[in-house]
Design an enzyme around this catalytic site. Structure first.
Site, mmCIF file in Angstrom:
data_model
loop_
_atom_site.group_PDB
_atom_site.id
_atom_site.type_symbol
_atom_site.label_atom_id
_atom_site.label_comp_id
_atom_site.label_asym_id
_atom_site.label_seq_id
_atom_site.Cartn_x
_atom_site.Cartn_y
_atom_site.Cartn_z
ATOM 1 C CG ASP A 334 -2.261 0.727 0.926
ATOM 2 O OD1 ASP A 334 -2.256 1.958 1.127
ATOM 3 O OD2 ASP A 334 -3.260 0.113 0.525
ATOM 4 C CE LYS A 444 -7.384 0.190 -1.412
ATOM 5 N NZ LYS A 444 -7.433 -0.360 -0.045
ATOM 6 C CD1 TRP A 445 -7.532 5.650 -9.266
ATOM 7 C CD2 TRP A 445 -6.286 4.713 -10.860
ATOM 8 N NE1 TRP A 445 -7.297 6.615 -10.205
ATOM 9 C CE2 TRP A 445 -6.532 6.063 -11.200
ATOM 10 C CE3 TRP A 445 -5.531 3.928 -11.719
ATOM 11 C CZ2 TRP A 445 -6.038 6.637 -12.377
ATOM 12 C CZ3 TRP A 445 -5.038 4.503 -12.888
ATOM 13 C CH2 TRP A 445 -5.289 5.834 -13.200
ATOM 14 C CG ASP A 446 -7.228 5.532 -2.123
ATOM 15 O OD1 ASP A 446 -8.410 5.930 -2.168
ATOM 16 O OD2 ASP A 446 -6.695 5.114 -1.072
ATOM 17 C CG ASP A 514 -10.927 4.070 4.135
ATOM 18 O OD1 ASP A 514 -10.612 3.234 3.265
ATOM 19 O OD2 ASP A 514 -10.570 5.263 4.090
#
Length: 691
Positions: A334, A444-446, A514
């Site tokens: 991450d 993982k595209w935040d 989250d």
């Protein structure tokens, strides 16, 4: 098989159980005829022949509540779906030109001077997809103040009830059902992304239950600001209008030859209650929206809660060994692997591995993870930049900003203006190079902040960035997927802040919230399941007590069974788990792999909602079914209630793997429930196979 029937001016689109019908009058007025149980073309023509009401004389419009796509101008008082302005005039006065059929798509073409309007219809199962294309075929610019995708018309009924999914960060997708009041109910997002506050979906009913009754639902496929307005009209009809953009201040300016295709606004009618509607939505998304949906998603480990920003190659390798030992299939590094990213204050925009933490790049760690039998993934947040970054120091004009105003920061970051072509090209080069530098299987595209200072000082029509940011995001994802077809993408926005049919058509799963507390997650997942399938719903097992949110203590058993209702992930600090915990985790991961296809591909039945006592969901696929049940609390020695299962062959017998019991027909689980659930915050998995 979906089909289209037409008689020149009347059209009927039909799916397995439902039909959608519309008619063009002699005055070129496109009116809605029917949306509901399946009908024939002759039935639609009979509806078209019925007389119109003239109630109210000049104070009411006979078009209101009947028109298929209301435009601004003329004898109309309802909310317009289309509002257009030129230098000379405002509004639309269109005429019908032609209709076309292309496979399962119906196109109706209209014109108002230089503006060409095409209404698109397509039936996918019982889901009707609708969208609109607007093209400037004249010489003068046109401004689209509002261009909604569609307007849905529901029949005259008393006591309509509205369902929606509302929330906030860490409390997304909570289901609310309330009586529909007179006037308009408006939901949406003015934040530049789908938002945590509402999912772009509504459902209406009068007396439906989980498994019985009519339900009308609509879902919008757009990942930027959006609006859905549900209007209860004076004659008891309901119209639902929705599309991109929140207000009517302007979407785009179309110069000669330019066009805009609105996002899809999909609608579904079901007479099988809320559960039947959900199963139809899920099947539609697996078949027509989600990429490679027939492939089960792997069990992942994500390093965030184990390490936060304090990461190194050696430390990640240690976690990878532990993850592999419990059966994890995808290991994800991450935030914190790139640039000067030792905290949230720096590094966003500089997408090269930190040389102190990964001196030889990501490839050695990726190769090591692959050698352990797992895939390798990373976290990125490409649409953002920290002021403390090489990118911002080189290009401070690349962010959204208003001249002469302070640049607002959230989480120490600003929003890149993705509508700019130079920003798009920079991100393409960075991300394509990154995915080419190492064997990366997953991204993982935040997206961790909303639009605030949405300005573009050098552009003649700066408000277009609200739409063009999303179109550029879609284009970048499409380009990356085409260049790297083996890479899977997850959509994340501080949890569930970007969940919609538009982003789902380009990503393999979404980060639901989250909030990883397993008890809170039951409510979030219950709401999420109203529209979206388990196949895309990422859920993690994290540490207890839950230090991220509430400090709640829960068993590893409860945490795993809660997360097994979707795409299972592990996010706890495995370096701190005991050997006993790791061994138990391995058993639960093995159990999930055994039922994974059932969960991710099966039909969902919500047996009991998470209302404080026992809650349970059931998945059915072929001859197998699995029940996940959670006992939130027991009071006064009350026994665990029995569960009657659904979706099974009433003439068949089923064997329970956990107890060995043989059940007939409509299975009633009782003994297995009692022995599997023993107290507060307990959970169980029960599997049955047809014999």
């Amino acid at each position: 098989m979906p089909e289209i029937a037409d008689a020149g001016r009347t059209w009927v689109l039909s799916g397995p159980t439902s039909s959608y019908a519309l008619h063009l009058t002699e005055a070129h007025e496109l009116v809605h005829l029917h949306w509901g149980p399946r009908i024939a073309l002759a039935d639609a023509e009979a509806l078209a022949a019925l007389p119109w009401s003239e109630r109210g004389a000049s104070f009411e419009s006979p078009l209101d509540g009947r028109e298929e796509y209301p435009v601004e101008g003329g004898p109309r008082f309802v909310r317009p779906a289309l509002s257009v302005r030129t230098d000379e005039r405002r509004g639309t006065e269109w005429t019908f030109e032609a209709h076309e059929r292309d496979g399962d798509e119906l196109r109706l073409r209209f014109r108002d001077a230089g503006l060409a309007v095409t209404l698109h219809y397509r039936m996918r199962g019982d889901v009707v997809e609708r969208w609109t294309t607007l093209r400037n075929e004249g010489e003068q610019p046109l401004e689209l103040l509002r261009a909604d995708s569609a307007t849905w018309t529901l029949p005259e009924r008393d006591d309509w009830r509205l369902s929606q999914l509302h929330g906030r960060w860490a409390a997304e997708s909570r289901l609310a059902r309330t009586p529909l009041g007179h006037g308009e109910t408006v939901i949406g997002s003015r934040r530049g992304h789908t938002g945590h506050q509402h999912l772009p979906w509504v459902a209406l009913d009068t007396d439906a239950t989980e498994e019985r009754g009519e339900v009308y639902g609509c879902a919008l496929g757009w990942s930027g600001s959006w609006r859905i307005a549900v209007a209860r009209l004076p004659d008891a009809r309901v119209q639902i209008t929705g599309g991109a953009g929140y207000d009517d201040s302007g979407l785009l300016r179309l110069t000669a030859g330019e066009s805009f295709a609105t996002p899809v606004f999909a609608g579904l009618w079901s007479d099988a209650g809320f559960g039947g509607a959900s199963r139809a939505w899920h099947a539609y998304q697996r078949a027509h929206v989600v990429p490679d949906a027939e492939q089960d998603r792997p069990v992942l480990f994500n390093s965030w809660e184990a390490t936060y920003f304090d990461i190194s190659e050696e430390q990640q390798a240690t976690l990878a060994r532990r993850a592999a030992a419990i059966g994890v299939e995808l290991f994800v590094v991450d935030d914190g692997w790139f640039g000067a990213r030792t905290g949230d204050h720096a590094g966003l925009g500089d997408w090269q591995p930190n040389p102190d933490r990964f001196p030889n790049g990501l490839k050695p760690l990726a190769d090591y993870v692959r050698a352990l039998g797992m895939q390798f993934g990373i976290w990125v947040e490409p649409e953002m930049v920290n002021p403390d970054s090489d990118l911002y120091r080189a290009h401070p004009d690349w962010v959204q900003f208003q001249p002469g105003r302070k640049r607002t920061e959230f989480r120490n970051q600003l929003m890149l203006n993705l509508a700019r072509e130079d920003v798009q090209e920079y991100l393409w080069e960075q991300l394509d190079g990154l995915l080419s530098s190492a064997p990366i299987d997953y991204v993982k595209w935040d997206f961790n902040r909303c639009f605030t200072d949405a300005g573009w000082p050098d552009d003649p029509y700066p408000q277009r960035l609200w739409v063009d940011h999303v179109r550029a995001l879609y284009g970048l994802l499409d380009r990356l997927r085409a260049a790297h077809p083996g890479v899977a993408f997850e959509s994340c926005s501080g949890g569930g802040g970007r969940v919609d049919l538009g982003i789902m058509s380009r990503t393999d799963q979404v980060w639901t919230s989250d909030n990883t507390d397993p008890l809170d997650r039951l409510d979030i997942q219950h709401g999420f399941s109203q529209i979206h399938p388990a196949r895309v719903m990422a859920a993690w097992v994290t540490d207890s007590p839950n230090t991220q949110l509430n400090g709640r203590v829960s068993s590893l058993r409860f945490r795993f069974v809660s997360a097994m209702a979707g795409v299972l992930g592990v996010g706890g600090d495995l370096a701190e788990w005991s050997e006993e915990e790791l061994a138990e985790a391995r058993r639960w991961v093995d159990c999930y792999k055994d039922i994974r296809t059932l969960v991710q591909q099966g039909d969902l039945y919500r047996l009991r909602p998470p209302a404080g006592g026992l809650s349970a969901v059931q998945y059915v696929l072929g001859d197998e079914t699995v029940v996940l049940a959670w006992l939130q609390a027991q009071r006064f020695g009350e026994p665990v209630p029995a569960l009657r299962l659904r979706g099974l062959d009433p003439t068949a017998s089923y064997e329970c793997r956990e107890t060995g019991e043989i059940h007939r027909g409509a299975v009633l689980l009782h003994h297995g429930m009692r022995t599997g659930l023993r107290g507060d915050l307990d959970a169980t998995v029960i599997r049955l196979r047809r014999i």
